[in-house]
Scaffold this active site. Structure first.
Site, PDB file in Angstrom:
ATOM      1  N   LEU A 186      81.051  53.193  55.478  1.00 55.25           N
ATOM      2  CA  LEU A 186      81.795  53.281  56.739  1.00 55.25           C
ATOM      3  C   LEU A 186      82.184  51.892  57.253  1.00 55.25           C
ATOM      4  O   LEU A 186      82.921  51.783  58.227  1.00 55.25           O
ATOM      5  CB  LEU A 186      80.982  54.053  57.782  1.00 55.25           C
ATOM      6  CG  LEU A 186      80.646  55.512  57.395  1.00 55.25           C
ATOM      7  CD1 LEU A 186      79.887  56.214  58.522  1.00 55.25           C
ATOM      8  CD2 LEU A 186      81.894  56.297  57.034  1.00 55.25           C
TER       9      LEU A 186
ATOM     10  N   ASP B 192      73.207  49.164  47.397  1.00 54.80           N
ATOM     11  CA  ASP B 192      74.447  49.667  46.776  1.00 54.80           C
ATOM     12  C   ASP B 192      75.628  48.737  46.999  1.00 54.80           C
ATOM     13  O   ASP B 192      75.766  48.100  48.036  1.00 54.80           O
ATOM     14  CB  ASP B 192      74.806  51.045  47.318  1.00 54.80           C
ATOM     15  CG  ASP B 192      76.018  51.621  46.597  1.00 54.80           C
ATOM     16  OD1 ASP B 192      75.903  51.940  45.414  1.00 54.80           O
ATOM     17  OD2 ASP B 192      77.095  51.721  47.231  1.00 54.80           O
TER      18      ASP B 192
ATOM     19  N   ASP C 209      81.036  58.505  47.548  1.00 53.45           N
ATOM     20  CA  ASP C 209      81.141  57.053  47.419  1.00 53.45           C
ATOM     21  C   ASP C 209      82.452  56.570  48.051  1.00 53.45           C
ATOM     22  O   ASP C 209      83.135  55.685  47.520  1.00 53.45           O
ATOM     23  CB  ASP C 209      81.040  56.592  45.961  1.00 53.45           C
ATOM     24  CG  ASP C 209      80.855  55.074  45.838  1.00 53.45           C
ATOM     25  OD1 ASP C 209      80.625  54.417  46.870  1.00 53.45           O
ATOM     26  OD2 ASP C 209      80.968  54.551  44.716  1.00 53.45           O
TER      27      ASP C 209
ATOM     28  N   HIS D 273      89.330  50.506  51.593  1.00 48.38           N
ATOM     29  CA  HIS D 273      89.687  49.089  51.563  1.00 48.38           C
ATOM     30  C   HIS D 273      91.003  48.863  52.289  1.00 48.38           C
ATOM     31  O   HIS D 273      91.836  49.763  52.407  1.00 48.38           O
ATOM     32  CB  HIS D 273      89.832  48.596  50.120  1.00 48.38           C
ATOM     33  CG  HIS D 273      88.525  48.393  49.436  1.00 48.38           C
ATOM     34  ND1 HIS D 273      87.633  47.413  49.791  1.00 48.38           N
ATOM     35  CD2 HIS D 273      87.938  49.066  48.412  1.00 48.38           C
ATOM     36  CE1 HIS D 273      86.558  47.476  49.015  1.00 48.38           C
ATOM     37  NE2 HIS D 273      86.719  48.477  48.179  1.00 48.38           N
TER      38      HIS D 273
END
Lengths: 332, 456
Positions: free
Chosen positions: B67, B156, B329, B333
């Site tokens: 997020l 991650d 996932d 961007h």
């Protein structure tokens, strides 16, 4: 302002053939060329070679057009070759290298090419260390983009000049056995040549140590028909053309080779090894050479070497592409 | 508020073993009754939602999303990300901690909760870092982070490189009862790579990471979970061999859970060739759109799109329960992060708003049944959260607050990233026609997304 990530548009469409319904705008690789189109470019290059043989090797076909050499990597022969080709056709040439340009100030590739476009470039010749960079450029620009080498991916004008040189020497490409030797994994020359040679009917053998030619790299579905052979002696059996590739020293530092000495022992193209090739075999090299490593000096400069001819023919082939991309037509 | 009668839909609630037409009555945001179809009579003050021909399931739960808040608000915010999630049918999203600063202290966990309360429209459960600053050196304060509400621990975006650190995280993590979530990637085999290693990478001249770069840390993590008794959750598995390792480990009783993403189930690395890749099937369950060129950076994701044989193994893993969870996932961007050379582009696909439609391609291709699919979006992740101590509705329980989705499994629609609510428009699916869409999302008894008007 709404900006899209990438403006969509086919980068791989069209043909240079005179009867093409869609005119080719870019030369990014040879994988989207037909055999007929390649032959047409080579025929055109033969005409250009005649022009280059004249006392004043100049015509005005591209007068008023501008070619920008946009080089993000060092190059001598390719850049100069494009410059000579453009000038022989009467075009203006601007050379831009990444060093000393706004690139060092952090300008993105897309912004740089948009600037070149605004400055009126008709041809953008791009050399770039990242595979695929010319496709990005082609999606953002109206000018014709010519790939002068992108990363490990493609070097179509080198492949065309190699085809031209082979055809000039043997009178044909079909049926010849061509062996490309060395660092295939990192070679844009090998990748483009594989497409060009197989489209014209040559039998292609790739040869090199498995670290530089990994078994995972090629597949029958995604690659043109070719053979992988790890033993150079067997690969050279009956070969008409032998093309050693430059071995970069960094490959050893990266652990891909135990030593340059062992590489030489296994994969150097030298006179003894060439004895297994066809009696008429020739040797070619895309340059720059590491004499004494991938190729022995006597072979590089011997009677079987076509290396100097390759360089001369490069100008003719690039003239042909510029001429055809700008709408030129050649009869016969 | 929160009074609805949802009539005539096919109710799929895998945790309850339900798959038949039923009416749902929601009163004051809580499930009042599940009734035989046509029998629920609305009284005044109830809105009737006609679900005839539609599917009604518990709200989807996404165990893995980025997020981006705090620090990367130009890519996504909790406000936009949770709205995108609601459009995708998700009522719970676990937020990855690779923000700026990373979520490695209890205060930062609390901050994510606070922002979610202030600006979000669904439930956000933060995941905290395994190592301080995600530097891979020292463990974070796992117990305090768990106390602040972190669902699990993950670095991650990058793997836990060091086997010793992973071992300690799993051991010390026993105090928390929460999973350590690893992005499985062997650095030496993946360094500098942006795509799957194989003939597509070979042809395009791109540096590839082999499936082994994932399988090796998967095997390591399983061995360490076996050694320590700790709980490892394997994020976004992409390779055939990984599924086989997890299957064998589960058979031995190792405490391992695993997730897979929609794009790894449905798409292959042939998408990197652009539309020309269609000449070399199989490309996945969706044809590559004509507008996609070679080297389109929107196909760049980590782990990378792999081969159809990997897709089939992952799908089999979803079917037989080796894979517990489908997670997005979601990696939004800014366009600048993708408007560059392939090797330099950011990894990631904006996935929340296309997840269900893309997953339905598996159902329409008869590779997966709808009930199993819904199970991996609801009961699968729901039970993992439950085991970690979080009460999140993943099944319809009378008397409890309702998280629910109404789905049209057959409506076709075209993916148009400019219509995404997510700030991340980065998807290779632009222009693709999908069949199956989320029409309505109810979170905590309230409608948070109503897309019934979007139905063509």
């Amino acid at each position: 302002m709404e900006l899209k990530i990438l403006s969509p548009g086919p980068t791989k469409a069209g043909s240079l053939l005179p009867d093409a319904r869609v005119r080719r705008r870019h030369v990014l690789d040879l994988d989207d060329f037909s055999a007929e189109e390649i032959e047409y470019v080579l025929n055109t290059a033969a005409r250009m070679k005649e022009i280059l043989g004249r006392p004043i090797p100049r015509v005005a076909a591209l007068r008023g057009r501008t070619l920008v050499n946009c080089f993000y990597e060092e190059s001598t022969r390719t850049r100069v070759s494009f410059e000579l080709a453009a000038k022989a056709l009467g075009a203006d040439v601007v050379n831009m290298s990444a060093a000393g340009s706004s690139v060092v100030k952090g300008e993105s590739l897309v912004d740089t090419v948009l600037t070149l476009q605004a400055l009126g470039a008709d041809f953008v010749v791009i050399r770039h260390p990242q595979s695929g960079a010319p496709y990005l450029v082609a999606r953002h620009i109206r000018a014709s983009v010519i790939n002068a080498g992108d990363g490990w991916h493609a070097h179509p004008t080198q492949a065309l000049l190699d085809l031209f040189t082979i055809r000039e020497h043997f009178g044909r490409v079909v049926g010849l056995k061509v062996v490309i030797v060395g660092d295939i994994l990192h070679s844009r020359v090998a990748r483009s040549n594989v497409w060009g040679l197989t489209k014209l009917g040559a039998q292609v053998v790739l040869c090199g140590p498995p670290t530089l030619l990994p078994p995972t790299m090629v597949s029958a579905e995604l690659w043109p028909p070719l053979t992988v052979e790890y033993d150079l002696g067997r690969a050279l059996e009956g070969a008409h053309v032998v093309m050693p590739l430059r071995l970069q020293r960094e490959r050893q530092q990266a652990g891909l080779l135990p030593s340059v000495r062992e590489y030489i022992r296994l994969y150097q193209v030298n006179a003894a090894r060439l004895s297994r090739a066809h009696p008429d075999a020739v040797v070619m090299h895309p340059g720059p050479m590491n004499e004494g490593i991938e190729i022995s000096s006597d072979v590089a400069h011997g009677s079987r070497s076509l290396i100097e001819k390759q360089v001369t023919n490069g100008v003719a082939v690039r003239m042909a592409l510029l001429y055809l991309l700008s709408g030129g037509v050649v009869e016969g | 508020m929160g009074n609805y009668v949802i009539r005539g839909g096919r109710v799929i609630d895998p945790a309850a073993g339900l798959d038949r037409p039923l009416d749902l009555v929601i009163e004051g945001g809580r499930l009042k009754a599940l009734a035989e179809p046509g029998t629920a009579m609305p009284s005044a003050g109830f809105e009737v939602i006609d679900a005839a021909g539609l599917v009604v399931t518990p709200g989807f739960i996404d165990l893995h999303a980025h997020l981006r808040e705090p620090g990367h608000e130009h890519k996504e915010t909790i406000a936009t990300g949770t709205r995108a999630a609601a459009r995708g049918g998700f009522t719970t999203v676990c937020a990855m901690p690779n923000t700026d600063p990373p979520i490695d202290t209890p205060e930062r966990v609390a901050y994510v909760y606070q922002r979610a309360r202030e600006t979000g429209v669904i439930r956000v459960l933060p995941i905290a870092c395994v190592s301080r600053g995600q530097a891979g050196q020292e463990l974070t304060d796992l117990v305090e982070l768990a106390g602040a509400g972190a669902f699990g621990f993950s670095d991650d975006g990058r793997p836990v490189y060091d086997g010793r650190l992973m071992r300690r995280a799993l051991e010390y993590g026993l105090l928390t009862g929460r999973p350590v979530i690893d992005h499985c990637e062997e650095p030496g085999l993946a360094e500098g790579a942006s795509v799957n290693e194989g003939p597509v990478a070979g042809r395009l001249g791109l540096r590839g990471m082999p499936a082994a770069a994932e399988e090796i840390p998967v095997a390591r993590n399983i061995a360490l979970a076996e050694l320590t008794g700790g709980w490892v959750h394997l994020a976004h598995l992409s390779a055939r061999g990984s599924v086989e390792l997890v299957r064998a480990a589960k058979r031995r009783g190792v405490r391992v859970t695993a997730e897979v993403c929609p794009h790894h189930l449905a798409l292959t690395d042939r998408w990197l060739l652009g539309a020309e890749g269609n000449a070399h099937p199989p490309v996945g369950t969706v044809p590559i759109p004509e507008s996609l060129g070679p080297y389109d950076t929107r196909t760049k994701v980590n782990p990378p799109l792999r081969t159809w044989s990997d897709c089939l193994a992952l799908i089999e893993g979803v079917r037989d329960g080796t894979i517990d969870v489908i997670a997005t996932d979601h990696a939004p961007h800014h366009w600048l992060d993708k408007a560059c050379e392939y090797g330099q582009a950011a990894f990631g696909i904006s996935g929340l708003e296309t997840a269900f439609g893309l997953l339905m391609t598996l159902v329409h291709a008869d590779l997966l049944d709808l009930t199993t699919l819904v199970g991996r979006l609801t009961a699968g992740p729901g039970r993992i959260l439950e085991e970690a101590g979080f009460r999140v509705p993943y099944t319809f329980r009378p008397g409890e607050p309702v998280d629910l989705v109404v789905l049209d499994p057959d409506v076709t629609w075209v993916v148009r990233p400019e219509e995404f609510v997510s700030l991340g428009k980065n998807t290779p699916l632009e222009g693709v026609t999908l069949r199956g869409r989320v029409l309505l999302t109810i979170f905590d008894g309230k409608v948070v997304f109503d897309g019934r008007g979007l139905r063509a």
